[in-house]
Design a protein around this motif. Structure first.
Motif, short mmCIF file in Angstrom:
data_model
loop_
_atom_site.label_atom_id
_atom_site.label_comp_id
_atom_site.label_asym_id
_atom_site.label_seq_id
_atom_site.Cartn_x
_atom_site.Cartn_y
_atom_site.Cartn_z
N UNK A 6 -0.21 -2.14 -8.91
CA UNK A 6 -1.12 -1.93 -10.04
C UNK A 6 -1.73 -0.53 -10.07
N UNK A 7 -1.63 0.22 -8.98
CA UNK A 7 -2.15 1.58 -8.95
C UNK A 7 -3.61 1.71 -8.57
N UNK A 8 -4.29 0.59 -8.28
CA UNK A 8 -5.71 0.67 -7.93
C UNK A 8 -5.93 1.44 -6.64
N UNK A 9 -6.89 2.37 -6.68
CA UNK A 9 -7.29 3.10 -5.48
C UNK A 9 -8.22 2.19 -4.71
N UNK A 10 -7.83 1.78 -3.51
CA UNK A 10 -8.56 0.76 -2.76
C UNK A 10 -9.51 1.34 -1.71
N UNK A 11 -9.03 2.30 -0.94
CA UNK A 11 -9.87 2.90 0.10
C UNK A 11 -9.27 4.22 0.52
N UNK A 12 -10.05 4.96 1.30
CA UNK A 12 -9.60 6.23 1.87
C UNK A 12 -9.97 6.23 3.35
N UNK A 64 -6.21 15.74 6.48
CA UNK A 64 -6.69 14.65 7.31
C UNK A 64 -7.25 13.45 6.57
N UNK A 65 -7.28 13.49 5.24
CA UNK A 65 -7.82 12.36 4.45
C UNK A 65 -6.71 11.75 3.61
N UNK A 66 -6.49 10.45 3.80
CA UNK A 66 -5.49 9.72 3.04
C UNK A 66 -6.18 8.75 2.10
N UNK A 102 0.83 -1.20 0.00
CA UNK A 102 0.00 0.00 0.00
C UNK A 102 0.86 1.25 0.00
N UNK A 103 0.37 2.25 -0.69
CA UNK A 103 0.96 3.58 -0.62
C UNK A 103 -0.19 4.55 -0.47
N UNK A 104 0.06 5.70 0.11
CA UNK A 104 -1.02 6.65 0.37
C UNK A 104 -0.56 8.07 0.11
N UNK A 105 -1.53 8.94 -0.10
CA UNK A 105 -1.25 10.37 -0.14
C UNK A 105 -2.42 11.10 0.52
N UNK A 106 -2.13 12.27 1.03
CA UNK A 106 -3.16 13.08 1.69
C UNK A 106 -3.81 13.96 0.63
#
Length: 111
Positions: free
Chosen positions: A56-62, A47-49, A39-43
């Motif tokens: 694969x680059x799929x956005x999984x959750x926030x 307060x929201x990541x 997993x990788x994340x960005x804000x």
């Protein structure tokens, strides 16, 4: 929690899509079965990541700091969650040039 179709600008840009099916999942009911190290994340806003697969680059959750739930991208599920969307949210941020409601629909794209 219910499924909503989100049209907000940040979901549109994070997913490169006109709209995104989302659903809240209580943190106590949410767990990753494997791949957490990928997993990788960005804000995306204070307060929201937003969490993505680094392979694969799929956005999984926030997730927002302090909230009791995560925001799942429903289209990433492999099986039917047994729920249907309740409606559309943030339609005030729709882009008229992305409206495909008057375009023909095809079951699949042919070459």
């Amino acid at each position: 929690m219910p499924i909503w179709i989100c049209h907000c600008q940040t979901c549109r840009k994070a997913n490169a899509a006109r709209e995104v099916a989302t659903a809240g999942v209580q943190r106590s009911h949410f767990r990753l079965l494997c791949g957490e190290e990928k997993l990788t994340a960005f804000e995306s806003s204070p307060g929201k990541r937003r969490y993505f697969c680094s392979v694969c680059g799929s956005h999984l959750f926030a997730a927002r700091d302090g909230q009791t739930h995560v925001i799942l991208r429903v289209a990433t599920l492999d099986t039917d969650p047994g729920l249907r969307p309740l409606g559309h949210i943030w339609t005030s941020q729709d882009q008229p040039w992305l409206d495909g409601s008057t375009q023909p629909c095809f079951a699949e794209r042919s070459s």
